[in-house]
Design an enzyme around this catalytic site. Structure first.
Site, PDB file in Angstrom:
ATOM      1  N   VAL A 204      41.187  31.078  51.095  1.00  0.00           N
ATOM      2  CA  VAL A 204      42.640  31.005  50.938  1.00  0.00           C
ATOM      3  C   VAL A 204      43.060  29.576  51.234  1.00  0.00           C
ATOM      4  CG1 VAL A 204      44.875  31.883  51.724  1.00  0.00           C
ATOM      5  CG2 VAL A 204      42.882  33.413  51.684  1.00  0.00           C
ATOM      6  N   CYS A 205      43.947  29.043  50.394  1.00  0.00           N
ATOM      7  CA  CYS A 205      44.533  27.735  50.621  1.00  0.00           C
ATOM      8  C   CYS A 205      43.438  26.664  50.687  1.00  0.00           C
ATOM      9  CB  CYS A 205      45.393  27.788  51.883  1.00  0.00           C
ATOM     10  SG  CYS A 205      46.557  26.435  52.102  1.00  0.00           S
ATOM     11  N   THR A 206      43.501  25.771  51.667  1.00  0.00           N
ATOM     12  CA  THR A 206      42.532  24.683  51.770  1.00  0.00           C
ATOM     13  C   THR A 206      41.184  25.131  52.315  1.00  0.00           C
ATOM     14  OG1 THR A 206      43.510  24.089  53.901  1.00  0.00           O
ATOM     15  CG2 THR A 206      44.240  22.845  51.955  1.00  0.00           C
TER      16      THR A 206
ATOM     17  N   GLY B 237      45.472  30.487  46.108  1.00  0.00           N
ATOM     18  CA  GLY B 237      46.315  29.323  46.327  1.00  0.00           C
ATOM     19  C   GLY B 237      46.811  29.258  47.761  1.00  0.00           C
TER      20      GLY B 237
END
Length: 224
Positions: free
Chosen positions: A98-100, A148
């Site tokens: 998730v995310c970075t 994202g």
């Protein structure tokens, strides 16, 4: 179904909390929350999370999930964490982020030649870890699923639940947890946000954060 979340200091708690709330209800799920020595990790909200296992004691993951946060910049240089993610990811049925958190997968060699996504402010850095950015809230390439920024972790969890246990189970959990997003404002993506808000946020936070992420990847041999 052993679901392993990898945590580190300065993690974005919703990157973790959203998916774990849904995936923990997957039929037959066991949740293992792992940090290096099993100790508490800090979050970006000013409180800590206490994992229930260490890297050494964690069982093999069927689903491996790596959340993100500003702490990723330090995590990509943590040899023990990267080694744990690499070994777990090599045998997991599903490798996710998730995310970075995508950059932790990337440094561990798990995004090579994969389509992937992450938080919108960092997508231009994905090629530095061998991935091709695909503009989408959730991207699946083989057994690798990347989400994202932050709240997209819930969408990723529901898509994965549908793949594993069927759409009816996913829809039932969506209803159980009353996931019916209706934000009061338009603008959760750069494409739908007023230009001045996007410009100001980039200038205040994300231009510097992306440069720091690139520097961290460079320091760990991902960029020449």
């Amino acid at each position: 179904m052993n679901i392993v979340f990898v945590l580190f200091d300065n993690v974005t708690q919703l990157d973790f909390a959203g998916p774990v709330q849904f995936l923990s209800r997957l039929p037959g799920a066991t949740i293992q929350i792992a940090s290096n020595y099993g100790g508490a990790v800090t979050t970006d909200c000013g409180f800590s999370i206490i994992p229930n296992t260490s890297f050494a004691d964690c069982g093999p993951a069927d689903i491996l999930c790596v959340p993100g946060g500003h702490g990723v910049r330090e995590a990509v240089g943590d040899a023990a964490l990267i080694d744990f993610v690499r070994k777990q990811g090599a045998q997991a049925k599903w490798v996710t982020s998730v995310c970075t958190g995508a950059f932790i997968l990337g440094v561990a060699g798990l995004l090579q030649d994969k389509r992937a996504t992450c938080h919108w402010a960092y997508t231009q850095l994905l090629p530095l870890v061998g991935a091709t950015h695909q503009p989408a809230r959730v991207v699946r390439d083989g057994n690798v699923v990347t989400a994202g920024g932050v709240t997209s972790g819930i969408d990723f969890a529901l898509e994965l639940i549908a793949l594993i246990s069927g759409e009816d189970v996913a829809r039932t959990l969506q209803l159980s947890l009353e996931y019916d997003p209706a934000p009061p404002f338009q603008g959760g993506t750069p494409a739908t946000t007023a230009p001045d808000i996007l410009h100001n946020l980039r200038a205040r936070v994300y231009d510097k954060a992306a440069a720091q992420m690139e520097s961290a990847l460079r320091d760990n041999g991902m960029v020449g």
